[in-house]
Design a protein around this motif. Structure first.
Motif, short mmCIF file in Angstrom:
data_model
loop_
_atom_site.label_atom_id
_atom_site.label_comp_id
_atom_site.label_asym_id
_atom_site.label_seq_id
_atom_site.Cartn_x
_atom_site.Cartn_y
_atom_site.Cartn_z
N GLY A 144 0.79 -1.22 0.00
CA GLY A 144 0.00 0.00 0.00
C GLY A 144 0.82 1.28 0.00
O GLY A 144 0.27 2.38 -0.02
N MET A 145 2.14 1.17 0.06
CA MET A 145 3.04 2.32 0.02
C MET A 145 4.21 2.01 -0.92
O MET A 145 4.46 0.85 -1.24
N VAL A 146 4.90 3.05 -1.34
CA VAL A 146 6.00 2.88 -2.28
C VAL A 146 7.15 2.12 -1.62
O VAL A 146 7.53 2.41 -0.48
N VAL A 147 7.70 1.14 -2.34
CA VAL A 147 8.89 0.41 -1.91
C VAL A 147 10.02 0.84 -2.84
O VAL A 147 10.18 0.29 -3.94
N GLU A 148 10.80 1.84 -2.42
CA GLU A 148 11.78 2.46 -3.31
C GLU A 148 12.82 1.46 -3.82
O GLU A 148 13.31 1.58 -4.94
N GLY A 149 13.19 0.47 -3.01
CA GLY A 149 14.25 -0.45 -3.40
C GLY A 149 13.95 -1.27 -4.62
O GLY A 149 14.86 -1.70 -5.34
N ILE A 150 12.66 -1.50 -4.91
CA ILE A 150 12.30 -2.32 -6.07
C ILE A 150 12.71 -1.61 -7.36
O ILE A 150 13.43 -2.18 -8.20
N LYS A 151 12.28 -0.38 -7.52
CA LYS A 151 12.61 0.35 -8.74
C LYS A 151 14.07 0.77 -8.77
O LYS A 151 14.69 0.82 -9.85
N THR A 152 14.64 1.05 -7.62
CA THR A 152 16.05 1.41 -7.58
C THR A 152 16.93 0.25 -8.03
O THR A 152 17.99 0.46 -8.63
N THR A 153 16.49 -0.98 -7.76
CA THR A 153 17.26 -2.14 -8.21
C THR A 153 17.41 -2.14 -9.72
O THR A 153 18.50 -2.40 -10.26
N ARG A 154 16.34 -1.84 -10.43
CA ARG A 154 16.41 -1.80 -11.90
C ARG A 154 17.36 -0.71 -12.38
O ARG A 154 18.18 -0.92 -13.27
N ALA A 155 17.25 0.48 -11.76
CA ALA A 155 18.10 1.61 -12.17
C ALA A 155 19.57 1.33 -11.86
O ALA A 155 20.45 1.56 -12.70
N ALA A 156 19.85 0.82 -10.66
CA ALA A 156 21.24 0.55 -10.27
C ALA A 156 21.85 -0.55 -11.12
O ALA A 156 23.04 -0.49 -11.47
N TYR A 157 21.06 -1.54 -11.48
CA TYR A 157 21.53 -2.62 -12.35
C TYR A 157 21.99 -2.06 -13.69
O TYR A 157 23.05 -2.42 -14.21
N GLU A 158 21.21 -1.13 -14.25
CA GLU A 158 21.56 -0.53 -15.54
C GLU A 158 22.78 0.38 -15.41
O GLU A 158 23.65 0.39 -16.28
N ILE A 159 22.85 1.15 -14.33
CA ILE A 159 24.00 2.04 -14.13
C ILE A 159 25.28 1.22 -13.99
O ILE A 159 26.32 1.54 -14.58
N ALA A 160 25.22 0.14 -13.20
CA ALA A 160 26.40 -0.70 -13.00
C ALA A 160 26.85 -1.34 -14.30
O ALA A 160 28.05 -1.42 -14.59
N ALA A 161 25.88 -1.80 -15.11
CA ALA A 161 26.21 -2.43 -16.38
C ALA A 161 26.89 -1.43 -17.32
O ALA A 161 27.89 -1.75 -17.98
N LYS A 162 26.38 -0.21 -17.37
CA LYS A 162 26.95 0.81 -18.24
C LYS A 162 28.35 1.21 -17.82
O LYS A 162 29.19 1.57 -18.65
N ASN A 163 28.61 1.15 -16.53
CA ASN A 163 29.91 1.58 -16.01
C ASN A 163 30.83 0.42 -15.65
O ASN A 163 31.90 0.63 -15.09
N GLN A 164 30.40 -0.79 -15.98
CA GLN A 164 31.20 -2.01 -15.76
C GLN A 164 31.64 -2.13 -14.30
O GLN A 164 32.82 -2.34 -14.00
N VAL A 165 30.68 -1.99 -13.40
CA VAL A 165 30.92 -2.13 -11.96
C VAL A 165 30.34 -3.45 -11.49
O VAL A 165 29.19 -3.78 -11.81
N ASP A 166 31.11 -4.19 -10.71
CA ASP A 166 30.67 -5.50 -10.21
C ASP A 166 29.72 -5.31 -9.02
O ASP A 166 30.11 -4.82 -7.97
N VAL A 167 28.46 -5.70 -9.21
CA VAL A 167 27.44 -5.56 -8.15
C VAL A 167 26.65 -6.87 -8.06
O VAL A 167 25.48 -6.94 -8.42
N PRO A 168 27.24 -7.94 -7.56
CA PRO A 168 26.60 -9.26 -7.59
C PRO A 168 25.28 -9.35 -6.83
O PRO A 168 24.34 -10.03 -7.30
N ILE A 169 25.16 -8.68 -5.69
CA ILE A 169 23.89 -8.74 -4.95
C ILE A 169 22.79 -8.05 -5.75
O ILE A 169 21.67 -8.59 -5.88
N THR A 170 23.10 -6.89 -6.29
CA THR A 170 22.12 -6.17 -7.11
C THR A 170 21.71 -7.00 -8.33
O THR A 170 20.54 -7.05 -8.69
N GLU A 171 22.67 -7.65 -8.96
CA GLU A 171 22.37 -8.47 -10.13
C GLU A 171 21.44 -9.63 -9.80
O GLU A 171 20.46 -9.89 -10.52
N GLU A 172 21.72 -10.33 -8.71
CA GLU A 172 20.87 -11.46 -8.33
C GLU A 172 19.49 -10.98 -7.93
O GLU A 172 18.48 -11.61 -8.28
#
Length: 342
Positions: A277-305
């Protein structure tokens, strides 16, 4: 005493209105018409988002944006990250003078992958030098009960950071300053990802060992991506980094952790978000951070999984196995690199 307008009558906006009023400021809380109506109907209590917290009579509560911004010297934006651009565009014609703009949301804009202060600068360019960020370990439920809390005011201009510090300081709400806007914003956004992951761990029935590992390796991941984007390493060891990470990963006040628990228990993401019933910011942030990490070639295994669990249907237990069975590595690469004989 200054004139402060809080935009957003959710739990955090309501709690911050109380803090600012306790700091002897003249406070106006603005929200959608129905939300404001309900607060008045409930004798100045926001039962929908912050039950049990009474708002002082001195706080002006309104749904009229022209009235809300008429005398604002400080504008506090307390709205979900993905609504920030729209709200800034909406309030722009009603802003008068040169107020300070403070963002309190923690996230990244999905469409542009921008930090939230960047969004504000784009939509309110006239006030681009007057922007600050308020972040740190702070649940609205506790702030509303006046439980001692420490938080950070970050701004490119020291005077702006200190202006915000002065406005928010009370005997129970301590504010530190930090010039590292990028680091503070990245830490605040990325910790929500790790909180969802630790919630999944709890939902799967794992214990303290698992949680400690996720928090610690999550902090390494946050710092790795945050510094790549321009943040200062020490910021991630402070209130906005390890402080906010710990409180969000361990408390049942955390929507991100609660959502993760339900996902770990096997509930579909759509049902979890509907039930929250309220916004869960981490859900959408996961998608954004995954794309940022991929573009910048940063290893983020927890975010990826986590990304694969949330958006690609990966079984959470398989995600855990993938993390545990990764190629072996050093804990702190920098230490090893500096030990030529090791």
């Amino acid at each position: 005493m200054i004139n402060v307008t809080v935009i957003g009558s959710g739990s955090w906006g309501t709690a911050l209105s109380l803090v600012l009023s306790d700091g002897r400021n003249k406070v106006t809380l603005w929200g959608r018409e129905q939300e404001i109506h309900d607060i008045h109907k409930n004798q100045r209590e926001n039962k929908a988002y912050l039950p049990g917290v009474q708002l002082p009579d001195g706080i002006n509560i309104t749904s009229d944006i022209d009235e809300a911004l008429a005398e604002a010297e400080l504008i506090v934006l307390s709205i979900p990250s993905q609504s920030l651009r729209e709200v800034c565009s909406h309030i722009r014609p009603f802003i008068k003078g040169m107020p300070i703009i403070v963002n309190t949301a923690k996230g990244l804009e999905i469409k542009t992958l921008s930090r939230l202060s960047q969004v504000i600068k784009e939509e309110l360019p006239l006030y681009s030098k007057n922007i600050a960020v308020l972040s740190g370990p702070s649940h609205a439920e506790e702030v509303g009960r006046r439980i001692p809390t420490a938080i950070v005011s970050a701004a490119e201009d020291k005077r702006i950071a200190e202006y915000v510090q002065d406005a928010f300081m009370t005997p129970y709400f301590r504010v530190y300053t930090n010039p590292d806007v990028i680091g503070v914003e990245m830490a605040g956004a990325l910790k929500n990802i790790i909180a969802v992951a630790t919630g999944i761990s709890d939902g799967l029935g794992f214990g303290d060992n698992s949680k400690a590992a996720l928090i610690t390796r999550g902090l390494a991941e946050i710092a790795r991506l945050g510094t790549k984007m321009g943040g200062e390493l020490l910021t991630f060891a402070g209130l906005c980094g390890v402080g906010d990470l710990v409180v969000t990963c361990t408390s049942m006040h955390s929507r991100n952790r609660r959502a993760g628990i339900q996902i770990g228990q096997g509930k579909p993401l759509e049902q979890v978000l509907r039930d929250m019933g309220m916004v869960v910011e981490g859900i959408k942030t996961t998608r954004a951070a995954y794309e940022i990490a991929a573009k910048n070639q940063v290893d983020v295994p927890i975010t990826e999984e986590l990304h694969n669990i949330l958006f690609k249907g990966l079984d959470p237990k398989k995600g855990v196995s993938n993390l545990m069975e990764r190629s072996k590595t050093h804990e702190v690469e920098e230490i090893v690199l500096n030990r030529k004989d090791w």
